[in-house]
Design an enzyme around this catalytic site. Sequence first.
Site, PDB file in Angstrom:
ATOM      1  N   CYS A 387     -10.200  23.607  59.767  1.00  0.00           N
ATOM      2  CA  CYS A 387     -11.445  23.926  59.111  1.00  0.00           C
ATOM      3  C   CYS A 387     -12.577  23.294  59.250  1.00  0.00           C
ATOM      4  O   CYS A 387     -13.222  23.090  60.223  1.00  0.00           O
ATOM      5  CB  CYS A 387     -11.122  24.543  57.836  1.00  0.00           C
ATOM      6  SG  CYS A 387     -12.191  25.913  57.374  1.00  0.00           S
ATOM      7  N   HIS A 524      -6.622  27.871  58.333  1.00  0.00           N
ATOM      8  CA  HIS A 524      -5.686  26.772  57.357  1.00  0.00           C
ATOM      9  C   HIS A 524      -4.409  27.111  57.887  1.00  0.00           C
ATOM     10  O   HIS A 524      -3.669  27.802  56.802  1.00  0.00           O
ATOM     11  CB  HIS A 524      -6.155  26.902  55.917  1.00  0.00           C
ATOM     12  CG  HIS A 524      -7.487  26.404  55.509  1.00  0.00           C
ATOM     13  ND1 HIS A 524      -7.611  24.950  54.902  1.00  0.00           N
ATOM     14  CD2 HIS A 524      -8.771  27.097  55.480  1.00  0.00           C
ATOM     15  CE1 HIS A 524      -8.861  24.919  54.885  1.00  0.00           C
ATOM     16  NE2 HIS A 524      -9.375  25.988  54.973  1.00  0.00           N
ATOM     17  N   GLU A 526      -1.769  25.232  57.023  1.00  0.00           N
ATOM     18  CA  GLU A 526      -0.840  24.489  56.172  1.00  0.00           C
ATOM     19  C   GLU A 526      -0.487  25.699  54.841  1.00  0.00           C
ATOM     20  O   GLU A 526       0.499  25.392  54.435  1.00  0.00           O
ATOM     21  CB  GLU A 526      -1.728  23.428  55.247  1.00  0.00           C
ATOM     22  CG  GLU A 526      -2.839  23.839  54.504  1.00  0.00           C
ATOM     23  CD  GLU A 526      -4.168  24.046  55.190  1.00  0.00           C
ATOM     24  OE1 GLU A 526      -4.154  24.101  56.164  1.00  0.00           O
ATOM     25  OE2 GLU A 526      -5.328  23.627  54.508  1.00  0.00           O
TER      26      GLU A 526
END
Length: 556
Positions: A387, A524, A526
């Site tokens: 990001c 993102h 994650e």
Amino acid sequence: MKDGRRTKFIFVTGGVLSSLGKGLAASSLGALLQTRGLSVTIQKLDPYINVDPGTMNPFQHGEVYVTDDGAETDLDLGHYERFLAVPMSRKNNTTSGAIYNTVIAKERRGDYLGATVQVIPHITDEIKSRVLSLAEGEEAPDVAIIEIGGTVGDIEGQPFLEAIRQLRSELGRDNCLNIHLTLVPYLRAAGEHKTKPTQHSVKELLSIGIQPDIILCRCEHVIPKEMRRKIALFCNVDEDAVFAAVDVDNIYEVPLRFYGEGFDQKVAIMLRLPARNAHLEAWEQLMKDFRDPKGRVTIAIVGKYVELHEAYKSLHEALVHAGVANRVAVDLKYVNSEEVDPGNAASVLADCDGVLVPGGFGYRGVEGKIAAIGHARTRKVPFFGICLGMQCAVIEFARNVAGLPGANSEEFDESAPDKVIYLMGEWYDFRSKRVERRDAGSDKGGTMRLGSYPCTVAPGTLAHAAYGADHVDERHRHRYEFNNAYKDRLEELGMRYSGTSPDGALVEIVELEGHPWFLGCQFHPEFKSRPMQAHPLFREFIAAAVRRASGERSGT
Ligand code: GLN
């Protein structure tokens, strides 16, 4: 849920003090019930007044976790997804602010027909309806675990506790279970565990009409039997309903520990759940893999929230998962980006096998991130930008390779001569399939591109090699975008666009030609990594770091 059975509810409250790990306890119990063939969901009720944590400072509240449907939620939802491997949605997190918002909107509309609107019954009814909404529809789970944020005794939490008290009598004893998580400290000087805080906490719960069925004791060491008997006696619970949640080094060990205590079995019996025997093979294998790393790598996380690791919770977990997938231990070195500059980047990052620049907001620390990226690019250290990290990688490349010293993001300098990252005046909404104008910056909440969006992955790229797929869905949380006016110019100099929105309008992943592993993504990843299924980009980033650590340099 099958056979017209009703969803059973488990309420998890916390006593004595905060940070005892209610979220982990709820997730671990949920995971165990899943291994017994039950479908499970978890909901977090947060007593604060913010409508959602989206506007809260990560220094105070930790990470904002984003769901597929674009909700900005408490970081505990990340644990829920990681342990249950089922996607959460906006239904799974509610705050006092959101509840009051709804009730006040209804009051303004006249829905209450002139009644005096009160905490009981109006606020508590709204809380109950949100809890019960989990049991609606074809896909209603067998078990819904409700975690109540905060600690028993907090003024803010009272409407939530009142709501679950009422639900217990409305839904019936067999359909609800109250689990109270407390602290049983071990006093070294006295050489024993102390039960008094637990007694006080349960007394507090009883005073509002909630009798816990199970007491879960967070403790440093296993608590002896006679101590459990004492707790059971003073707290009116079965002797075999007092369990120890002993401190562990690895959070993924908690389900196995709970199983060893017989915790999930007791829950299944008390709720009369149609549970089969637990299947723990996957969790056992995971622990084996953790315990047997074949090597180590050091990854630098260069960000501005480094003092509070909770701010990078999912990121941390994703790196751990990627380590397991590569059978290596991942040592994380949190580097404060405000302390990095082009002069010291090489020495600060000298011992690192990979550099990761995570997401973030605001200008503070950005120049340090750019310096760290410059180091990774020129020294061919594996780099992963997420990001803001991707945006900084584009700025670094534009400044130092494309010769645009004034390149910047509109977020940091509205009058920069080369806004390589900018606020799109026009906004394409994939959901409504409409191009909408956005009013930049007028409202800090709700102006971002949030939630899951599709991305087309170009063949022959690092991203494609990692995903092994042409199309992926990833979660976003940002306002600014890559500025397509610079696309060709940067491409001529070696930047590759390996992921774009399906219509090609938005750049989602960038890579660099001639670098062993350099990748930045606007989303993102994650948020979607799981312990038993590491996210492909994290997995390949760590694989590249392993190659570097073992001295093997790929690329030029
Ligand atoms: N601040 C940047 C933006 O709004 C990046 C956001 C992020 O990293 N989550 O676009």
